[in-house]
Motif scaffolding. Structure first.
Motif, mmCIF file in Angstrom:
data_model
loop_
_atom_site.group_PDB
_atom_site.id
_atom_site.type_symbol
_atom_site.label_atom_id
_atom_site.label_comp_id
_atom_site.label_asym_id
_atom_site.label_seq_id
_atom_site.Cartn_x
_atom_site.Cartn_y
_atom_site.Cartn_z
ATOM 1 N N THR A 110 45.438 86.637 17.742
ATOM 2 C CA THR A 110 46.846 85.336 17.901
ATOM 3 C C THR A 110 46.238 84.255 18.988
ATOM 4 O OG1 THR A 110 48.221 86.933 17.241
ATOM 5 C CG2 THR A 110 49.022 84.989 18.335
ATOM 6 N N ALA A 111 46.032 83.176 18.423
ATOM 7 C CA ALA A 111 45.748 81.844 19.138
ATOM 8 C C ALA A 111 45.958 80.647 18.294
ATOM 9 C CB ALA A 111 44.490 81.977 19.811
ATOM 10 N N VAL A 112 45.803 79.523 19.102
ATOM 11 C CA VAL A 112 45.710 78.188 18.356
ATOM 12 C C VAL A 112 44.092 78.157 18.393
ATOM 13 C CG1 VAL A 112 46.070 75.754 18.279
ATOM 14 C CG2 VAL A 112 47.856 77.190 19.337
ATOM 15 N N TYR A 113 43.662 77.614 17.093
ATOM 16 C CA TYR A 113 42.270 77.534 16.776
ATOM 17 C C TYR A 113 41.818 76.135 16.964
ATOM 18 C CZ TYR A 113 41.530 82.716 16.468
ATOM 19 O OH TYR A 113 41.612 84.236 16.698
ATOM 20 N N TYR A 114 40.761 75.763 17.347
ATOM 21 C CA TYR A 114 40.317 74.132 17.263
ATOM 22 C C TYR A 114 38.853 74.202 16.933
ATOM 23 C CZ TYR A 114 44.544 73.644 20.709
ATOM 24 O OH TYR A 114 45.477 73.685 21.053
ATOM 25 N N CYS A 115 38.457 73.359 16.245
ATOM 26 C CA CYS A 115 37.108 72.834 16.176
ATOM 27 C C CYS A 115 36.812 71.711 17.207
ATOM 28 C CB CYS A 115 36.749 72.601 14.679
ATOM 29 S SG CYS A 115 37.345 71.262 14.225
ATOM 30 N N ASN A 116 35.480 71.918 17.395
ATOM 31 C CA ASN A 116 34.790 70.752 18.307
ATOM 32 C C ASN A 116 33.160 71.099 18.011
ATOM 33 O OD1 ASN A 116 34.434 68.697 20.213
ATOM 34 N ND2 ASN A 116 36.509 69.082 21.110
ATOM 35 N N ALA A 117 32.645 70.020 18.959
ATOM 36 C CA ALA A 117 31.145 70.237 19.078
ATOM 37 C C ALA A 117 31.023 71.202 20.150
ATOM 38 C CB ALA A 117 30.473 68.821 19.601
ATOM 39 N N VAL A 118 29.670 71.417 20.363
ATOM 40 C CA VAL A 118 29.484 72.523 21.311
ATOM 41 C C VAL A 118 28.085 71.871 22.383
ATOM 42 C CG1 VAL A 118 28.422 74.821 22.083
ATOM 43 C CG2 VAL A 118 29.896 74.776 20.096
ATOM 44 N N PRO A 119 28.492 71.610 23.514
ATOM 45 C CA PRO A 119 29.717 71.696 24.217
ATOM 46 C C PRO A 119 30.665 70.603 23.391
ATOM 47 C CG PRO A 119 27.994 70.422 25.297
ATOM 48 C CD PRO A 119 27.228 70.989 24.260
ATOM 49 N N PRO A 120 32.087 70.639 24.097
ATOM 50 C CA PRO A 120 33.258 69.974 23.335
ATOM 51 C C PRO A 120 33.093 68.384 23.809
ATOM 52 C CG PRO A 120 34.045 71.467 24.911
ATOM 53 C CD PRO A 120 32.680 71.795 24.819
ATOM 54 N N ILE A 121 32.583 67.581 23.285
ATOM 55 C CA ILE A 121 32.296 66.380 23.550
ATOM 56 C C ILE A 121 33.341 65.332 22.838
ATOM 57 C CG2 ILE A 121 29.986 66.767 24.485
ATOM 58 C CD1 ILE A 121 29.036 65.393 22.022
ATOM 59 N N LEU A 122 33.891 65.948 21.861
ATOM 60 C CA LEU A 122 34.755 65.149 20.738
ATOM 61 C C LEU A 122 36.355 65.295 21.400
ATOM 62 C CD1 LEU A 122 33.015 66.350 17.575
ATOM 63 C CD2 LEU A 122 32.660 64.127 18.890
ATOM 64 N N ASN A 123 36.750 64.366 21.085
ATOM 65 C CA ASN A 123 38.556 64.498 21.235
ATOM 66 C C ASN A 123 38.993 65.606 20.497
ATOM 67 O OD1 ASN A 123 38.548 62.363 22.754
ATOM 68 N ND2 ASN A 123 38.774 60.759 20.975
ATOM 69 N N TRP A 124 39.810 66.565 21.177
ATOM 70 C CA TRP A 124 40.285 67.830 20.537
ATOM 71 C C TRP A 124 41.475 67.156 19.497
ATOM 72 C CZ3 TRP A 124 38.449 72.175 21.228
ATOM 73 C CH2 TRP A 124 37.596 72.664 22.472
ATOM 74 N N GLY A 125 41.374 67.888 18.241
ATOM 75 C CA GLY A 125 42.431 67.729 17.419
ATOM 76 C C GLY A 125 43.683 68.572 17.782
ATOM 77 N N GLN A 126 44.484 68.816 16.837
ATOM 78 C CA GLN A 126 45.810 69.512 17.003
ATOM 79 C C GLN A 126 45.503 70.992 16.929
ATOM 80 O OE1 GLN A 126 48.880 67.984 14.200
ATOM 81 N NE2 GLN A 126 49.476 66.414 15.943
ATOM 82 N N GLY A 127 44.858 71.625 16.300
ATOM 83 C CA GLY A 127 44.470 72.782 16.210
ATOM 84 C C GLY A 127 45.306 73.525 15.175
ATOM 85 N N THR A 128 45.036 74.691 14.747
ATOM 86 C CA THR A 128 45.923 75.467 13.848
ATOM 87 C C THR A 128 46.449 76.678 14.438
ATOM 88 O OG1 THR A 128 45.960 75.983 11.562
ATOM 89 C CG2 THR A 128 43.904 76.269 12.571
ATOM 90 N N GLN A 129 47.614 77.170 14.386
ATOM 91 C CA GLN A 129 47.982 78.364 14.776
ATOM 92 C C GLN A 129 47.772 79.680 13.917
ATOM 93 O OE1 GLN A 129 49.971 78.798 17.817
ATOM 94 N NE2 GLN A 129 49.411 81.127 17.275
ATOM 95 N N VAL A 130 47.338 80.656 14.558
ATOM 96 C CA VAL A 130 46.961 82.044 13.799
ATOM 97 C C VAL A 130 47.708 82.857 14.497
ATOM 98 C CG1 VAL A 130 45.312 83.527 13.408
ATOM 99 C CG2 VAL A 130 44.616 81.240 12.993
ATOM 100 N N THR A 131 48.640 83.623 13.908
ATOM 101 C CA THR A 131 49.424 84.607 14.455
ATOM 102 C C THR A 131 49.316 85.959 13.440
ATOM 103 O OG1 THR A 131 51.057 83.105 15.109
ATOM 104 C CG2 THR A 131 51.963 85.394 14.929
ATOM 105 N N VAL A 132 48.806 87.024 14.370
ATOM 106 C CA VAL A 132 48.463 88.230 13.689
ATOM 107 C C VAL A 132 49.565 89.083 14.116
ATOM 108 C CG1 VAL A 132 46.920 90.095 13.238
ATOM 109 C CG2 VAL A 132 46.100 87.463 13.685
#
Length: 112
Positions: free
Chosen positions: A88-110
């Motif tokens: 359970t967390a908010v999941y985000y995508c980004n570059a590795v390392p995270p050099i791009l602006n973070w988007g809003q993410g998507t909530q995953v709840t288990v």
């Protein structure tokens, strides 16, 4: 580049979800990753994939999550199986390392 994650939701333990990340604009990043942030915890990288398809995973998701990408469509995916409440967390995508602006993410709840 703007990042938009989607596909999260509420699922019971043992279930599956598939997350998608759409990158707008010029997308020439070699390594992309999925990160997650649980309440009160830091944001951690859980999986990464290169343009060539090489992948690596955090120990907590190895064998359960699969990261992939479609370079032609500027999409990155995260297939999550055998989900656990601790995922359970908010999941985000980004570059590795995270050099791009973070988007809003998507909530995953288990749920247990």
């Amino acid at each position: 580049v703007q990042l938009q994650a989607s596909g999260g939701g509420l699922v019971q333990a043992g279930g599956s979800l598939r997350l998608s990340c759409a990158a707008s604009g010029s997308f020439s990043i070699n390594k992309m990753g999925w990160y997650r942030q649980a309440p009160g915890k830091q944001r951690d990288l859980v999986a990464a994939v290169t343009k060539g398809g090489s992948t690596n995973y955090g120990d907590s998701v190895l064998g359960r999550f699969t990261i992939s990408r479609d370079n032609a469509k500027n999409l990155v995916y995260l297939q999550m199986n055998s989900l656990k409440p601790e995922d359970t967390a908010v999941y985000y995508c980004n570059a590795v390392p995270p050099i791009l602006n973070w988007g809003q993410g998507t909530q995953v709840t288990v749920s247990s």
